[in-house]
Design an enzyme around this catalytic site. Structure first.
Site, PDB file in Angstrom:
ATOM      1  CE  LYS A  95      18.436  15.326 -56.991  1.00  0.00           C
ATOM      2  NZ  LYS A  95      17.154  14.410 -57.352  1.00  0.00           N
TER       3      LYS A  95
ATOM      4  NE  ARG B 120      18.142  15.585 -63.878  1.00  0.00           N
ATOM      5  CZ  ARG B 120      17.240  16.264 -62.949  1.00  0.00           C
ATOM      6  NH1 ARG B 120      18.000  17.323 -62.250  1.00  0.00           N
ATOM      7  NH2 ARG B 120      16.057  16.046 -62.610  1.00  0.00           N
TER       8      ARG B 120
ATOM      9  NE  ARG C 174       8.808  17.504 -55.846  1.00  0.00           N
ATOM     10  CZ  ARG C 174       9.860  17.006 -56.319  1.00  0.00           C
ATOM     11  NH1 ARG C 174      10.897  16.763 -55.684  1.00  0.00           N
ATOM     12  NH2 ARG C 174       9.821  16.639 -57.434  1.00  0.00           N
TER      13      ARG C 174
ATOM     14  NE  ARG D 271       9.321  20.302 -60.027  1.00  0.00           N
ATOM     15  CZ  ARG D 271      10.362  19.638 -59.932  1.00  0.00           C
ATOM     16  NH1 ARG D 271      11.178  19.868 -58.993  1.00  0.00           N
ATOM     17  NH2 ARG D 271      10.737  18.896 -60.742  1.00  0.00           N
TER      18      ARG D 271
ATOM     19  NE  ARG E 258      10.600  15.134 -62.959  1.00  0.00           N
ATOM     20  CZ  ARG E 258       9.875  15.403 -61.902  1.00  0.00           C
ATOM     21  NH1 ARG E 258       8.670  15.224 -61.343  1.00  0.00           N
ATOM     22  NH2 ARG E 258      10.711  15.756 -60.643  1.00  0.00           N
TER      23      ARG E 258
END
Ligand code: AMP
Length: 221
Positions: free
Chosen positions: A13, A88, A127, A162, A173
């Site tokens: 995203k 969300r 990531r 992160r 998550r």
């Protein structure tokens, strides 16, 4: 144009929203980036949010609703925006509907990035994000590496992991997404504004599919 992206963590995203924001010259509003900025600034909302983010849980709705009410009414959102990470859950989606009607706006399209859950952990743990808060460009060690290891191609700042991209938090998550956010797919399907995009393709092909979809949409509007 007003767009909203859905898709589990790791579906791409952030990357697609950044590409699209550059292409369409409209603002990319990422709830995660806005929350992380509030945490970095040490605001009361940021400090409250951090306790949830550190556990991979959703931050309470009032924090997000206030944040988006404020942002959507700003002038730099008047010619459109791309929402990434908000709403969300169903309650946020209903509050967002109210915000839209108060602003006499409507959503043009909800883009749902579809992907099997199996590769998501690998996509998330690889990531890397630019540490420069004015850039925040997203990379992946394997699928989208920077030209120089750990250095942002654009602004040359350091790339970081992160804090919630660690494997144990990723599981929470993902579970949170499937339990609370996935029902929004049906919510927007019923409003007939949802388009599914196969997010297992290369990032460039996903982007091309999104652009084709949006071109079709503007033809029919
Ligand atoms: P993201 O960068 O979208 O993966 O978001 C990082 C974290 O911020 C999430 O794991 C949540 O703790 C929090 N967060 C982001 N967006 C929302 C939202 N709309 N509602 C509640 N919490 C959120």
């Amino acid at each position: 144009m007003r767009l909203l992206f859905l898709g589990p963590p790791g579906s791409g995203k952030g990357t697609q929203c950044q590409l699209l924001s550059n292409e369409l010259k409209i603002r990319h509003l990422s709830s995660g980036d806005l929350l992380r900025a509030s945490v970095a600034q040490g605001t009361a909302a940021g400090l409250e949010a951090k306790t949830y983010m550190d556990k991979g849980l959703l931050v309470p709705d009032p924090v997000l609703i206030a944040m988006f009410k404020d942002n959507l009414s700003q002038e730099n959102c008047h010619n459109g925006y791309i929402l990434d990470g908000f709403p969300r859950n169903l309650s946020q989606a209903k509050s967002f509907d109210d915000m839209l009607s108060n602003l006499h706006q409507f959503l043009d399209c909800v883009i749902n990035l579809e992907i099997d859950s199996e590769p998501l952990t690998l996509r998330i743990t690889g990531r890397r994000v630019c540490a420069n808060k004015n850039c925040l460009k997203v990379y992946h060690t394997k699928f989208n590496p920077p030209q120089v290891e750990n250095v942002c191609d654009d602004c040359k700042c350091e790339l970081i992991i992160r804090s919630d991209d660690k494997e144990d938090l990723v599981k929470v998550r993902l579970a949170t997404y499937f339990e609370q956010t996935q029902p929004l797919i049906e919510y927007y399907q019923l409003k007939k504004i949802l388009v599914n995009i196969d997010a297992s393709q290369s990032s460039q092909n996903v982007f091309n599919s999104i652009l084709t979809t949006l071109k079709e949409l503007t033809k029919t509007h």
